[in-house]
Design an enzyme around this catalytic site. Sequence first.
Site, short mmCIF file in Angstrom:
data_model
loop_
_atom_site.label_atom_id
_atom_site.label_comp_id
_atom_site.label_asym_id
_atom_site.label_seq_id
_atom_site.Cartn_x
_atom_site.Cartn_y
_atom_site.Cartn_z
N THR A 253 -10.93 58.11 -7.84
CA THR A 253 -10.73 56.89 -8.63
C THR A 253 -10.60 57.30 -10.08
OG1 THR A 253 -11.72 54.80 -9.29
CG2 THR A 253 -13.25 56.49 -8.60
N GLU B 217 -15.23 52.59 -4.93
CA GLU B 217 -16.62 52.96 -4.61
C GLU B 217 -17.25 52.03 -3.57
OE1 GLU B 217 -15.26 52.86 -7.55
OE2 GLU B 217 -16.16 54.26 -8.97
N LYS C 244 -16.39 40.13 -27.85
CA LYS C 244 -17.57 39.41 -28.29
C LYS C 244 -17.22 38.67 -29.57
CE LYS C 244 -22.21 39.86 -27.09
NZ LYS C 244 -23.43 40.57 -26.89
N TRP D 196 -19.33 35.87 -25.24
CA TRP D 196 -18.26 36.62 -24.60
C TRP D 196 -17.06 35.72 -24.30
CZ3 TRP D 196 -21.66 39.64 -20.56
CH2 TRP D 196 -22.27 40.72 -21.22
P1 AMP Z 1 -10.10 50.27 -7.91
O1 AMP Z 1 -11.27 51.14 -7.64
O2 AMP Z 1 -8.92 51.01 -8.42
O3 AMP Z 1 -9.78 49.40 -6.75
O4 AMP Z 1 -10.52 49.30 -9.12
C1 AMP Z 1 -11.63 48.47 -9.03
C2 AMP Z 1 -11.65 47.52 -10.19
O5 AMP Z 1 -10.50 46.68 -10.16
C3 AMP Z 1 -12.81 46.54 -10.17
O6 AMP Z 1 -14.00 47.12 -10.66
C4 AMP Z 1 -12.28 45.42 -11.05
O7 AMP Z 1 -12.43 45.72 -12.41
C5 AMP Z 1 -10.80 45.40 -10.71
N1 AMP Z 1 -10.52 44.37 -9.70
C6 AMP Z 1 -10.38 44.51 -8.38
N2 AMP Z 1 -10.11 43.33 -7.79
C7 AMP Z 1 -10.12 42.40 -8.77
C8 AMP Z 1 -9.92 40.98 -8.81
N3 AMP Z 1 -9.66 40.28 -7.72
N4 AMP Z 1 -10.02 40.37 -10.01
C9 AMP Z 1 -10.27 41.07 -11.13
N5 AMP Z 1 -10.45 42.40 -11.16
C10 AMP Z 1 -10.38 43.06 -10.00
#
Ligand code: AMP
Length: 541
Positions: free
Chosen positions: A185, A330, A438, A443
């Site tokens: 990741t 993760e 902020k 926020w």
């Molecule tokens: P990844 O490990 O590449 O799948 O990225 C994970 C991150 O993507 C999460 O911690 C979020 O910040 C973002 N993410 C995944 N799904 C969503 C969602 N439905 N809405 C907003 N952010 C998301």
Amino acid sequence: MLGLMQDYQLTVQTILDHAALNHGEREMVTRSIEGPIRRYNYRDLRTRALRVAKALQKEGVVLGDRVATMAWNTDRHVETWYGVMGLGAICHTINPRLFVEQLVYIINHAEDKILFVDLTFVPLIEAIATKLPTIQKYIILTSDSYMPQTTLPNAVAYETWLAGTDADFEWARFDENTAAGLCYTSGTTGNPKGVLYSHRSNVLHSLMCSQNDVIGAKSVDNVLPIVPMFHANAWAITFAIPANGASMIMPGAGMDGKSIYELLDSEKVNVSAAVPTVWLGLLQYLTENDLKLPYLDRVLIGGAAVPRMMIESFENTYDVEVIHGWGMTEMSPIGTTGKLKYATEHLQGEDRIKLKLRQGRPPYLVEMKIVDDEGTELPRDGETSGHLLVRGPAISSGYYKHDENILDEDGWFNTGDIANIDELGYMQITDRDKDVIKSGGEWISSIEIENTAVGCEGVAEAAVIGVAHPKWTERPLLIIVRKPGAEVSAEEVLAYLEGKIAKWWMPEAIEFVDEIPHTATGKIQKMELRKKFGGYQFKEG
Ligand code: AMP
């Protein structure tokens, strides 16, 4: 006293065995990289996966070795995935969209022994092959007739390699906690980190995703997983679909609206999953060609927040249920889904949309809570935002070959997301913790402003960053990419936002750009935007 139940190991090959034996006639359909549609069934899939395992053993691959793939979602990729895992080796799915330096880093960090590669990516790998000393063999996922001329050392066509081996093989036996898959990741800083799934976590996660309010695939379903196997474990679909006996339809390299529509239609797909960008392409294609989606019943959308217009369009125009999902590599990766429940089923109109815009609630076996900067738990009132922490059997406890402890003393993992949770358990992401704005001590949710802004006519993409402000500490700057040919102005966007977001969230300024930078998994690189707009001055007044 211990219970008297069988010590049955939760390994992923049991999924394939079950699918072949009890749903052997269900199909695996692929839009091949070479062009034509290929089809066979779960019995064939299992036989070919056993051959992969046997052939890998002949190559000297043993328990715990890393075997990499750089491939689209195809039958051959799934055969390889199960073949590698069924031998007790670790399937390292590589995201081809990573920067070249990151690719070299992760392949060396994982010490991959063999690389299975799709035709599409042969040139990419050829360019870095001299920097990959651990790779002993390159297996090109094609047949001899399509085998390209290549400078890759020790390269062979997959079908030729497989032809030398039969399926007379038994899956290896090992503990359910054995590593099965490796997926790196990429954060916004530093080198990518390896998330190491175990057999047990994959099996449990596939059962979690089988819950009705998650993917809930049935044996009569035809499922099109568009989310790539190299992105966050393919959202567990390559496990959960055969486990439930649903047919699997693989899109290969065809992610554009036309290719996706063709498969949805010809294969009568009723369930699918992809990130918002893919669905935007499909929706645009449908509008341009005046098409409908008679077979599609529901879509799982996640990876980034789902824009309002996407929910409205799918549900109102095409009668397709949107399931908003959130998760991360993760977490195997699914953490929440936004299905309506007993207390929300009656919601209509604006209230329903508002609920669907939330990222949803956790399935059984994901625990979550929000805490303040000091780690104190915050109320579930749907408004108070805090750091989102998670806990469960399919959530990382550490990164591959990293000593860093990533859990707190009670076993919680900090997702890096900022969220609120309502009384009914529905969570809403408001930001990444690195991206929060902020303003005057409160926020502002950049995600909510972005999502609202993309509903404005002429806006293709929107990103919001915080910019230093003498009075309010920070104020939001809205950065917009216009749709081709559109001339939408800052005043028009502001007028559109008026009343749709809180008054004090209104962007202090709007800037138009040709392009917004993205990461390998399609996320907006806010860090790059902050660099680009570093020192930005708001106009007085
Ligand atoms: P990844 O490990 O590449 O799948 O990225 C994970 C991150 O993507 C999460 O911690 C979020 O910040 C973002 N993410 C995944 N799904 C969503 C969602 N439905 N809405 C907003 N952010 C998301």
